[in-house]
Design a protein around this motif. Structure first.
Motif: not given
Ligand SMILES: C[S@@+](CC[C@H](N)C(=O)[O-])C[C@H]1O[C@@H](n2cnc3c(N)ncnc32)[C@H](O)[C@@H]1O
Length: 280
Positions: A96, A99, A119, A121, A124, A129-130, A133, A136, A151, A223
């Motif tokens: 991250f 990223l 993006l 994932s 996931c 995780e998403p 993201i 971030t 995402i 990812f």
């Protein structure tokens, strides 16, 4: 099924080697997950719950059910029970940071800003995780609302996807989120909840990585972390080549800490710890 029974003395349900092999083969075909014989106890404990729910008295009955037409409804439950879903917010935090610092901030700073970001994932799990993201993205791009940034979050496990869509997690997960990024996390006594502004960036969809993908997008970054450890090499080779097809040239790929692409796919170059770029 033969009656060669494995360590069944203390078990509630009898479970033969043939039944294990039948289930391992079926799971392998359905998901790519390789179940070696040392996973017998894990398979037993994860599926014993299904037998109880279905009021079955043996694994032989369960295997028989899976071979009937009505038993096809059980297949997603079998898959959900067998998948390993371990995840957390900002797991493998260096991804991250990369990223944010190497992908997003330079994009945001380069005039004119590209404004469109995609993006993925892939695998996931429950959505941490998403959401990591999405947090971030918010922290790296000051005027994110002016961007078309989305995402895609996919998994084979429908229970995990439900949790992701809901966006609620146990309070214990809170500590994994860096303090500076907690602005989008509502906290109550027992739970944390992802803000709407994070939720609206993410689309959760069921997708089996082994099957065809109804996805036309060329992603900026993918990812696919801690998913292929359970796959054999030929399955990994096919998967990573397909992932390369769905990445823009120069797009970024993040994989899990115990995974690597050596002798798996030569369409990426290694640019950091488990971080790759598409080169062909
Ligand atoms: C260990 S979790 C990893 C979650 C997240 N990527 C992370 O690193 O924290 C692996 C996930 O891969 C999913 N998975 C396994 N086989 C899959 C397949 N054939 N297609 C899609 N997802 C799969 C599992 O359901 C599980 O949620």
């Amino acid at each position: 099924m033969t009656q060669a029974v494995i360590k069944n003395e203390q078990r509630e349900f009898s479970f033969s080697e043939d039944e294990f092999r039948f289930l391992a083969k079926l799971v392998g075909e359905l998901t790519g997950i390789v179940l070696a014989e040392h996973k017998t106890d894990m398979v037993y404990s994860r599926l014993a719950r299904r037998l109880r729910t279905l009021n079955l008295s043996s694994f032989a009955e369960y295997c028989d059910l899976l071979q009937t037409e009505e038993g096809q409804e059980e297949i997603p439950q079998l898959v959900n029970a067998i998948t390993t879903n371990l995840t957390s917010f900002f797991r493998e935090a260096h991804h991250f940071e990369h990223l944010r610092d190497t992908v997003l901030r330079p994009l945001a700073a380069s005039p004119p800003s590209p404004k469109r970001l995609r993006l993925w994932s892939a695998g996931c799990s429950a959505g941490m995780e998403p959401y990591s993201i999405a947090m971030t993205l918010k922290s790296a791009i000051p005027n994110l609302d002016a961007w078309d940034a989305r995402i895609l979050a996919t998994d084979i496990d429908t229970n995990m996807l439900r949790t992701g869509v809901c966006g609620e997690y146990p309070l214990s997960e809170f500590d994994h989120i860096p303090p500076s990024l907690r602005g989008d996390v509502q906290r109550s006594k027992e739970r944390i909840r992802m803000s709407e502004s994070l939720q609206k960036r993410i689309t959760f969809n069921e997708l089996n990585l082994l099957e065809s993908w109804p996805i036309k997008t060329q992603f900026d970054a993918i990812f696919c972390r801690n998913v292929v450890i359970y796959f054999d090499k030929p399955t990994q080779q096919t998967l990573f080549s397909r992932l390369a097809d769905h990445l823009k040239p120069g797009g970024w790929l993040y994989i899990g800490h115990s995974e690597n692409l050596h002798n798996v796919c030569d369409r990426f170059e290694l640019v950091g710890r488990t971080i790759y770029r598409r080169i062909r």
